[in-house]
Design a protein around this motif. Sequence first.
Motif, mmCIF file in Angstrom:
data_model
loop_
_atom_site.group_PDB
_atom_site.id
_atom_site.type_symbol
_atom_site.label_atom_id
_atom_site.label_comp_id
_atom_site.label_asym_id
_atom_site.label_seq_id
_atom_site.Cartn_x
_atom_site.Cartn_y
_atom_site.Cartn_z
ATOM 1 N N TRP A 8 0.860 -1.190 0.000
ATOM 2 C CA TRP A 8 0.000 0.000 0.000
ATOM 3 C C TRP A 8 0.889 1.230 0.000
ATOM 4 N N LEU A 9 0.286 2.381 -0.135
ATOM 5 C CA LEU A 9 1.020 3.644 -0.127
ATOM 6 C C LEU A 9 0.812 4.330 1.213
ATOM 7 N N ALA A 10 1.911 4.828 1.791
ATOM 8 C CA ALA A 10 1.818 5.451 3.115
ATOM 9 C C ALA A 10 2.929 6.480 3.279
ATOM 10 N N TRP A 11 2.685 7.403 4.172
ATOM 11 C CA TRP A 11 3.662 8.425 4.538
ATOM 12 C C TRP A 11 4.164 8.137 5.944
ATOM 13 N N ARG A 25 7.661 12.221 5.069
ATOM 14 C CA ARG A 25 7.021 12.766 3.870
ATOM 15 C C ARG A 25 5.671 13.323 4.274
ATOM 16 N N GLU A 26 5.364 14.497 3.766
ATOM 17 C CA GLU A 26 4.148 15.193 4.168
ATOM 18 C C GLU A 26 3.015 14.959 3.166
ATOM 19 N N PRO A 27 1.928 14.310 3.618
ATOM 20 C CA PRO A 27 0.803 14.130 2.701
ATOM 21 C C PRO A 27 0.031 15.439 2.551
ATOM 22 N N PRO A 30 17.116 5.373 12.996
ATOM 23 C CA PRO A 30 15.787 5.983 12.997
ATOM 24 C C PRO A 30 14.959 5.521 14.201
ATOM 25 N N SER A 31 14.063 6.415 14.641
ATOM 26 C CA SER A 31 13.182 6.041 15.747
ATOM 27 C C SER A 31 11.940 6.914 15.741
ATOM 28 N N GLY A 32 10.868 6.358 16.336
ATOM 29 C CA GLY A 32 9.637 7.109 16.561
ATOM 30 C C GLY A 32 8.875 7.434 15.297
ATOM 31 N N GLY A 33 7.943 8.367 15.445
ATOM 32 C CA GLY A 33 7.156 8.842 14.319
ATOM 33 C C GLY A 33 5.808 8.170 14.187
ATOM 34 N N GLN A 34 5.140 8.512 13.099
ATOM 35 C CA GLN A 34 3.825 7.953 12.804
ATOM 36 C C GLN A 34 3.763 7.460 11.365
ATOM 37 N N LEU A 35 2.983 6.417 11.177
ATOM 38 C CA LEU A 35 2.605 5.916 9.867
ATOM 39 C C LEU A 35 1.273 6.588 9.517
ATOM 40 N N ILE A 36 1.173 7.128 8.308
ATOM 41 C CA ILE A 36 -0.046 7.804 7.864
ATOM 42 C C ILE A 36 -0.458 7.191 6.533
#
Length: 190
Positions: free
Chosen positions: A54-57, A69-71, A99-105
């Motif tokens: 799938w496609l995700a940011w 990456r900003e949607p 790398p660490s943390g963040g969110q999947l969008i």
Amino acid sequence: MQPACAALRIVRGATLRNTIRLMQPLREYRNITSIQASAPLRFTAPGHGLSGDWLAWMSGVAGMSSLNREPPRQLPHRVEVVDADTLEINAISGVGQKPSGGQLIYQAPVDLTDATARLVVRDKEEGGTELLVLATGNGITAGPPGTLVVEMSATDTAAIGWTDGWYHLDVTFSDGTVSRFFRGQVTVEQ
């Protein structure tokens, strides 16, 4: 809903195989709990809810800013499901990074259960003569959730006698609702 505008290019005498992803309008957010410094890059987003590629940011990842990456201003990553909590980005290596943390969008796939699709090409953007019709079972098949595959054989594309037109892709759901997801210009190249 406003249909997305995307051009469709057909090469005469070559197989056409175009995967189309149909997404819900609202975004889903999942916390990323770990990112492996591996190749390909693997990360954990518990209960991500995806069931195929799938496609995700990604947003807010520290230690590897190229992942962010900003949607919708930036193109998404193509993520592949490893399991219910783990995803992979084959195009990126995290080796030597921290790398660490963040969110999947992401935008969830549209439920295409018992839906049918129809792609119509006409000689004019509005109205006009039908040049080509593809439909579920005749050039369009359902793939993984939220995915349609538009396909024409090399023999069929070789027989096309026109060079340009306009298309729209409509989906009819089991309750009778019809939604136009895509429209755009079609070009046929030699």
